[in-house]
Structures are given as structure tokens and as C-alpha cells.
Design an enzyme around this catalytic site. Structure first.
Site, PDB file in Angstrom:
ATOM      1  N   SER A 117       0.816  -1.228   0.000  1.00  0.00           N
ATOM      2  CA  SER A 117       0.000   0.000   0.000  1.00  0.00           C
ATOM      3  C   SER A 117       0.850   1.278   0.000  1.00  0.00           C
ATOM      4  CB  SER A 117      -0.945  -0.019   1.196  1.00  0.00           C
ATOM      5  OG  SER A 117      -0.157  -0.120   2.366  1.00  0.00           O
ATOM      6  N   ASP A 175       0.159  -8.588 -10.087  1.00  0.00           N
ATOM      7  CA  ASP A 175       0.117  -8.983 -11.513  1.00  0.00           C
ATOM      8  C   ASP A 175      -0.344  -7.809 -12.371  1.00  0.00           C
ATOM      9  OD1 ASP A 175       0.871 -11.539 -10.777  1.00  0.00           O
ATOM     10  OD2 ASP A 175      -1.199 -12.162 -10.458  1.00  0.00           O
TER      11      ASP A 175
HETATM   12  O1  RIB Z   1      -0.874 -13.329  -8.030  1.00  0.00           O
HETATM   13  C1  RIB Z   1      -2.118 -13.931  -7.812  1.00  0.00           C
HETATM   14  C2  RIB Z   1      -2.127 -15.317  -8.366  1.00  0.00           C
HETATM   15  O2  RIB Z   1      -1.233 -16.114  -7.640  1.00  0.00           O
HETATM   16  C3  RIB Z   1      -3.463 -16.013  -8.268  1.00  0.00           C
HETATM   17  O3  RIB Z   1      -4.292 -15.754  -9.370  1.00  0.00           O
HETATM   18  C4  RIB Z   1      -3.095 -17.455  -8.096  1.00  0.00           C
HETATM   19  O4  RIB Z   1      -3.396 -18.254  -9.196  1.00  0.00           O
HETATM   20  C5  RIB Z   1      -1.609 -17.464  -7.768  1.00  0.00           C
HETATM   21  O5  RIB Z   1      -0.895 -17.985  -8.779  1.00  0.00           O
END
Ligand code: RIB
Length: 293
Positions: free
Chosen positions: A211, A242
Site C-alpha cells: 500500500s 500482476d
Molecule cells: O498473483 C495472484 C495469483 O497467484 C493467483 O491468481 C493465483 O493463481 C496465484 O498464482
């Protein structure tokens, strides 16, 4: 074209008031099967931001595998090079959400079969990409092989070293960008301060600070922290990292300078936390652009 070489998982998301302690049982409130996997999530984040992206990886020959490919296709990710591995399950992540945080157990399944042989089969498509992004949910030796191919073909590489595991000096030197969180940073670079690492690897190492934002070296300023988007109505942080990585790749292909790229990626990552599921909250380009203003 951006290429993602990495994992494709089905996420079994359990919401609970709190995350159980070791040896404890707690009552869950709901369960959802949602598309995930760090690789697939990054590919979807890129596609939502209107960049061309191809996914390289494997699913199993189960029902999840078919659904995972369909989801990527529906999100405008090129799935032509995803292989279906027989007699094995697709990757599965068991995610518990509670207390504004999560815990994840990943069973790799077909992701573990993303090997050098597979890379040789898709190499002619892989080397058409301008940028490749990798994570730590396929075998390490496959990542090393991909990095070698990228170097030989002048393709830029972003390595998101998650989940945490050590990375050799050679790999750190070979990639163009590496995006650890603080824990991953210590595993890779030893027990040193964020500022020290960021200053040493000028522009190569970006340390995500949850955060607080992201620390990076900015020309003319040195180590800076680019703060997170304010006022996020966070319900689930799964996939925020991600989204950050995917958006950072898009910003690179747009030619943004480091500070602008990190602002863009932070805004996208913040927005992604406002819905449950790794991919559900990932924003479209116009949403991020209007907030950039
Ligand atoms: O970064 C999140 C991901 O980590 C999830 O979607 C899960 O599949 C793990 O791989």
C-alpha cells in the site's frame, strides 16, 4: 507484441472472516472459482490496457483447462501457443481472503510441464515479441532458458520474481527489469535496504511496497517512492501485483519514462483491488488514462 511466459491457474477463492492459524479450522463464507495464475493474470492486465499480448504456457486436459483458455481468448489474449498437457490437472490455487489480506497455496499441475521442449516448440513465435514477462510459477530452468533466448534475440525481459525464490546473479544481470516485493528482494539481494538496492541497480530493480507504492531509481532524482493510488475501495488484493507488472509492461511499450510508467502501473494495480478475484477488477485503458490526468 508483449509475450507472457508463465502460469495459468484456476483460483478457488474462499472468503472468510479471518485467515485460519496453523492447526485451526474457521468457517468460510463463500467459495468462487475464478481465473488466475500469475502469468495469465498479467496477460489479461495487458490486454485490458489495449496492448497486443500472447500467452505462452500449459493447461491440463481437464474441464478447468478449457475454461481457462476460453477466458483468456474472451479477454483478447492470443492463446494460439497454449498447449494442453494430457493426463495432468491444470494449475490450481487455493486462496483464502480475510482480514483485508490473503493466503495462497498453489498446486502447479500443468504449469510444471512448461519445459525447455515446449519453449523449443513455440520459439519461432516467442521471438516475434518485443518484450517478454516472466514470473516464478513455471520451472526456474525454463525461465532461464527463455531469458537466454531473449538475450540472443534482443528482446527485453521483465522478471516478476513471485512467488519468492532466489535468483542467480547472472539472471539479475541478464534481465532488463526485475520487480520483487520487499520479501522477494531480500531473498535475491540479501538483507539490504530498499534504497541501497534501487540505487545500485539504477532503473532495473523496482521494489513493490504494497500500500506504500513502489520504490525505483529515477534519473536526476535517485531512489524515489512512487505512491499508490489514493482512496482505493479495496476488497481483495489478489492479482494487484500482476496488474502492476502487466501495466508496467504496457507503459514500457508506450515509451513512458520511469516515473510516468510507475504512476500508470500503480493506478491500474489500485483499481484491480476493488473487486474480488485476480482479474475481475483489472481496469480498461480509458479508466487508467482518465485518472492519470
Ligand atoms: O498473483 C495472484 C495469483 O497467484 C493467483 O491468481 C493465483 O493463481 C496465484 O498464482
Amino acid at each position: 507484441m508483449i509475450g507472457v511466459v508463465g502460469s495459468i491457474n484456476m483460483d478457488m477463492m474462499i472468503s472468510s472472516k479471518r485467515i485460519p492459524k496453523k492447526g485451526e479450522t474457521v468457517k468460510g463464507e463463500s467459495i468462487k472459482y475464478l481465473d488466475g495464475g500469475k502469468g495469465a493474470n498479467q496477460a489479461v492486465a495487458i490486454a485490458r490496457l489495449k496492448a497486443n499480448v500472447a500467452m505462452f504456457g500449459k493447461v491440463g486436459s481437464d474441464e478447468h483447462g478449457k475454461n481457462l483458455i476460453t477466458n483468456l481468448k474472451n479477454n483478447n489474449v492470443n492463446v494460439d501457443n497454449i498447449a494442453i498437457e494430457n493426463n495432468i490437472n491444470s494449475g490450481l490455487a487455493i486462496i483464502t481472503i480475510g482480514e483485508n489480506d490473503n493466503t495462497i497455496v498453489v498446486v502447479p499441475g500443468a504449469n510444471n510441464k512448461v519445459d525447455k521442449n515446449y519453449i523449443d516448440n513455440i520459439k519461432s513465435e516467442l521471438i516475434k515479441c518485443d518484450l517478454i514477462v516472466l514470473q516464478h510459477e513455471i520451472p526456474q530452468e525454463t525461465n532461464e532458458y527463455v531469458i537466454k533466448i531473449c538475450k540472443e534475440n534482443n528482446i527485453k525481459v521483465v522478471l516478476n520474481p513471485a512467488p519468492a525464490s532466489a535468483v542467480s546473479k547472472e539472471i539479475v544481470e541478464s534481465v532488463d527489469y526485475i520487480t520483487p516485493n520487499e520479501h522477494e528482494m531480500k531473498l535475491i539481494f540479501g538483507d539490504r535496504s530498499v534504497e541501497e538496492i534501487v540505487n545500485e541497480y539504477k532503473g532495473k530493480v523496482l521494489v513493490t511496497l504494497g500500500s506504500k507504492g513502489v520504490a525505483a531509481y529515477v534519473e536526476g532524482k535517485g531512489a524515489v517512492i512512487v505512491p499508490c493510488r489514493k482512496d482505493c475501495k479495496t476488497v481483495d488484493t489478489t492479482g494487484a501485483g500482476d496488474t502492476f507488472n502487466g501495466a508496467f509492461c504496457v507503459a514500457l511499450t508506450k515509451g513512458y519514462d520511469m516515473e510516468k510508467a510507475l504512476k500508470f502501473a500503480n493506478i491500474a494495480a489500485g483499481m484491480s483491488t476493488e473487486k474480488v478475484g485476480a482479474q475481475s477488477g483489472m481496469p480498461e485503458l480509458d479508466m487508467v488514462e482518465s485518472e492519470m490526468k
